[in-house]
Design an enzyme around this catalytic site. Structure first.
Site, PDB file in Angstrom:
ATOM      1  N   HIS A 167      -1.078  -1.294  -4.172  1.00  0.00           N
ATOM      2  CA  HIS A 167      -2.394  -1.092  -3.577  1.00  0.00           C
ATOM      3  C   HIS A 167      -2.587   0.400  -3.321  1.00  0.00           C
ATOM      4  O   HIS A 167      -1.786   1.019  -2.613  1.00  0.00           O
ATOM      5  CB  HIS A 167      -2.468  -1.883  -2.262  1.00  0.00           C
ATOM      6  CG  HIS A 167      -3.819  -1.909  -1.630  1.00  0.00           C
ATOM      7  ND1 HIS A 167      -4.777  -2.834  -1.966  1.00  0.00           N
ATOM      8  CD2 HIS A 167      -4.367  -1.135  -0.663  1.00  0.00           C
ATOM      9  CE1 HIS A 167      -5.861  -2.636  -1.225  1.00  0.00           C
ATOM     10  NE2 HIS A 167      -5.638  -1.602  -0.429  1.00  0.00           N
ATOM     11  N   MET A 195     -12.524   3.232  -0.575  1.00  0.00           N
ATOM     12  CA  MET A 195     -13.211   3.424   0.702  1.00  0.00           C
ATOM     13  C   MET A 195     -13.997   4.720   0.591  1.00  0.00           C
ATOM     14  O   MET A 195     -13.665   5.756   1.185  1.00  0.00           O
ATOM     15  CB  MET A 195     -12.189   3.458   1.846  1.00  0.00           C
ATOM     16  CG  MET A 195     -11.604   2.080   2.117  1.00  0.00           C
ATOM     17  SD  MET A 195     -10.193   2.134   3.235  1.00  0.00           S
ATOM     18  CE  MET A 195      -8.862   2.326   2.039  1.00  0.00           C
ATOM     19  N   SER A 211       0.834  -1.194   0.000  1.00  0.00           N
ATOM     20  CA  SER A 211       0.000   0.000   0.000  1.00  0.00           C
ATOM     21  C   SER A 211       0.871   1.247   0.000  1.00  0.00           C
ATOM     22  O   SER A 211       1.769   1.378   0.832  1.00  0.00           O
ATOM     23  CB  SER A 211      -0.901   0.007   1.234  1.00  0.00           C
ATOM     24  OG  SER A 211      -1.505   1.271   1.392  1.00  0.00           O
ATOM     25  N   ASP A 236      -5.118   3.227  -1.884  1.00  0.00           N
ATOM     26  CA  ASP A 236      -6.290   3.457  -1.044  1.00  0.00           C
ATOM     27  C   ASP A 236      -6.933   4.799  -1.375  1.00  0.00           C
ATOM     28  O   ASP A 236      -6.317   5.844  -1.179  1.00  0.00           O
ATOM     29  CB  ASP A 236      -5.890   3.438   0.436  1.00  0.00           C
ATOM     30  CG  ASP A 236      -5.454   2.058   0.901  1.00  0.00           C
ATOM     31  OD1 ASP A 236      -6.257   1.126   0.785  1.00  0.00           O
ATOM     32  OD2 ASP A 236      -4.315   1.930   1.371  1.00  0.00           O
ATOM     33  N   ASP A 264      -6.086  -6.787   4.559  1.00  0.00           N
ATOM     34  CA  ASP A 264      -5.530  -5.439   4.516  1.00  0.00           C
ATOM     35  C   ASP A 264      -5.632  -4.838   5.910  1.00  0.00           C
ATOM     36  O   ASP A 264      -6.726  -4.680   6.445  1.00  0.00           O
ATOM     37  CB  ASP A 264      -6.320  -4.594   3.514  1.00  0.00           C
ATOM     38  CG  ASP A 264      -5.814  -3.160   3.405  1.00  0.00           C
ATOM     39  OD1 ASP A 264      -4.832  -2.807   4.083  1.00  0.00           O
ATOM     40  OD2 ASP A 264      -6.420  -2.387   2.634  1.00  0.00           O
ATOM     41  N   GLY A 265      -4.476  -4.517   6.507  1.00  0.00           N
ATOM     42  CA  GLY A 265      -4.448  -3.868   7.805  1.00  0.00           C
ATOM     43  C   GLY A 265      -3.540  -4.581   8.781  1.00  0.00           C
ATOM     44  O   GLY A 265      -3.800  -5.708   9.166  1.00  0.00           O
ATOM     45  N   MET A 281     -11.055  -6.727   5.780  1.00  0.00           N
ATOM     46  CA  MET A 281     -10.279  -5.706   6.465  1.00  0.00           C
ATOM     47  C   MET A 281      -9.858  -6.230   7.835  1.00  0.00           C
ATOM     48  O   MET A 281     -10.698  -6.689   8.618  1.00  0.00           O
ATOM     49  CB  MET A 281     -11.093  -4.424   6.632  1.00  0.00           C
ATOM     50  CG  MET A 281     -11.339  -3.650   5.339  1.00  0.00           C
ATOM     51  SD  MET A 281      -9.820  -3.100   4.509  1.00  0.00           S
ATOM     52  CE  MET A 281      -9.065  -2.059   5.767  1.00  0.00           C
ATOM     53  N   HIS A 291      -8.403   0.308  -3.997  1.00  0.00           N
ATOM     54  CA  HIS A 291      -9.311   0.009  -2.879  1.00  0.00           C
ATOM     55  C   HIS A 291     -10.112   1.265  -2.583  1.00  0.00           C
ATOM     56  O   HIS A 291      -9.574   2.235  -2.065  1.00  0.00           O
ATOM     57  CB  HIS A 291      -8.489  -0.439  -1.669  1.00  0.00           C
ATOM     58  CG  HIS A 291      -9.309  -0.736  -0.462  1.00  0.00           C
ATOM     59  ND1 HIS A 291      -8.741  -0.862   0.792  1.00  0.00           N
ATOM     60  CD2 HIS A 291     -10.640  -0.939  -0.298  1.00  0.00           C
ATOM     61  CE1 HIS A 291      -9.706  -1.127   1.670  1.00  0.00           C
ATOM     62  NE2 HIS A 291     -10.858  -1.161   1.032  1.00  0.00           N
ATOM     63  N   GLY A 306      -9.323   3.369   7.214  1.00  0.00           N
ATOM     64  CA  GLY A 306      -9.210   4.812   7.346  1.00  0.00           C
ATOM     65  C   GLY A 306      -7.787   5.315   7.505  1.00  0.00           C
ATOM     66  O   GLY A 306      -7.435   6.354   6.971  1.00  0.00           O
ATOM     67  N   PHE A 307      -6.962   4.559   8.232  1.00  0.00           N
ATOM     68  CA  PHE A 307      -5.605   5.023   8.490  1.00  0.00           C
ATOM     69  C   PHE A 307      -4.621   3.860   8.423  1.00  0.00           C
ATOM     70  O   PHE A 307      -4.949   2.738   8.825  1.00  0.00           O
ATOM     71  CB  PHE A 307      -5.507   5.685   9.871  1.00  0.00           C
ATOM     72  CG  PHE A 307      -6.302   6.952   9.982  1.00  0.00           C
ATOM     73  CD1 PHE A 307      -5.757   8.165   9.596  1.00  0.00           C
ATOM     74  CD2 PHE A 307      -7.615   6.920  10.432  1.00  0.00           C
ATOM     75  CE1 PHE A 307      -6.505   9.331   9.668  1.00  0.00           C
ATOM     76  CE2 PHE A 307      -8.366   8.085  10.511  1.00  0.00           C
ATOM     77  CZ  PHE A 307      -7.807   9.290  10.125  1.00  0.00           C
ATOM     78  N   GLY A 308      -3.415   4.129   7.930  1.00  0.00           N
ATOM     79  CA  GLY A 308      -2.357   3.132   7.923  1.00  0.00           C
ATOM     80  C   GLY A 308      -1.721   3.026   9.293  1.00  0.00           C
ATOM     81  O   GLY A 308      -1.918   3.876  10.173  1.00  0.00           O
ATOM     82  N   GLY A 309      -0.943   1.969   9.485  1.00  0.00           N
ATOM     83  CA  GLY A 309      -0.159   1.827  10.703  1.00  0.00           C
ATOM     84  C   GLY A 309      -0.902   1.251  11.890  1.00  0.00           C
ATOM     85  O   GLY A 309      -0.370   1.241  13.002  1.00  0.00           O
ATOM     86  N   MET A 338      -9.771   7.301  -0.313  1.00  0.00           N
ATOM     87  CA  MET A 338     -10.642   7.606   0.820  1.00  0.00           C
ATOM     88  C   MET A 338     -11.259   8.978   0.629  1.00  0.00           C
ATOM     89  O   MET A 338     -10.583   9.916   0.203  1.00  0.00           O
ATOM     90  CB  MET A 338      -9.845   7.578   2.125  1.00  0.00           C
ATOM     91  CG  MET A 338      -9.085   6.290   2.372  1.00  0.00           C
ATOM     92  SD  MET A 338      -8.262   6.338   3.979  1.00  0.00           S
ATOM     93  CE  MET A 338      -7.159   4.926   3.830  1.00  0.00           C
TER      94      MET A 338
END
Length: 220
Positions: free
Chosen positions: A31, A66, A8, A33, A173-174, A135, A64, A140-143, A35
């Site tokens: 990937h 979202m 990602s 994202d 993913d996540g 998921m 992806h 909504g957020f990486g990390g 959003m």
């Protein structure tokens, strides 16, 4: 299904997006994202940036979405050449119609499920899709940290896919990292989205290879 690694770019250096894609050129996909700050509480990028990553031609693009109203917006991502477009079950009004439209436009159709959304209501849709995304964090957020409570859901999704006899990829993913990818693979996932683990590594290329090795060793 073979093990697939899809880094990602959410946690990459956005001022050097071409260089960041080149750094993981050994991956299977990039990937991306998308959003909209409505479906999820974050705003990233839209069609122009995704189209630019497609045009760069470094990796096939795994988009992806979202976003709210994917019925309206998702076909545009297929039209610009994304290899795969995943929309969320919670946001789509007519998921079968949308999946068929994506396929008609020449892209793989993916269906994404948030952590609290069960797999079972969507089993009948499996023939309409090419990829099912579970998921493993709240989107909504990486990390974020991997949610181990999603492992039974991955197992149920794998069982449903196997029972269907269809060639459907099972993506997670996540929170995917060296510490979690083995558990996800053992549960039945075969497509792994990793952002922070790859881009915070000293050598992103080597990290992709190590993640692929670990996942393949524990493939379901």
């Amino acid at each position: 299904m073979m093990t697939t690694i899809s880094p990602s770019i959410l946690n990459s250096d956005l001022l050097d997006l071409r260089g960041q894609l080149e750094a993981v050129r050994n991956a299977d996909y990039a990937h991306v994202d998308v959003m909209d700050n409505h479906f999820v509480p974050n705003l990233t990028w839209g069609l122009p940036v995704v189209e630019a990553t497609v045009r760069a031609g470094i990796l096939p693009i795994d988009a992806h979405l979202m976003i709210q109203d994917p019925d309206r917006w998702a076909p545009g991502y297929a039209e610009v050449g994304c290899a795969s477009v995943t929309f969320h079950a919670e946001a789509a009004t007519a998921p079968i119609r949308l999946a068929r439209e994506l396929r008609r436009l020449g892209t793989k159709a993916g269906l994404g499920l948030r952590p609290a959304t069960p797999v079972e209501p969507f089993i009948e849709l499996l023939p309409e899709i090419d990829l099912l995304l579970i998921m493993t964090v709240e989107p909504g957020f990486g990390g974020q940290a991997f949610l181990d409570c999603m492992l039974p859901k991955i197992q149920r999704a794998r069982a449903a896919i196997n029972a269907s006899g269809l060639e459907i990829a099972l993506q997670v993913d996540g929170g995917i990292s060296r510490q979690t990818i083995e558990r996800a693979a053992s549960a039945g996932a075969d497509v792994f989205v990793a952002g922070s683990a790859v881009y915070k590594a000293e050598d992103a290329y080597a990290e992709v290879e190590e993640l692929r090795r670990l996942a393949a060793c524990h493939a379901h």
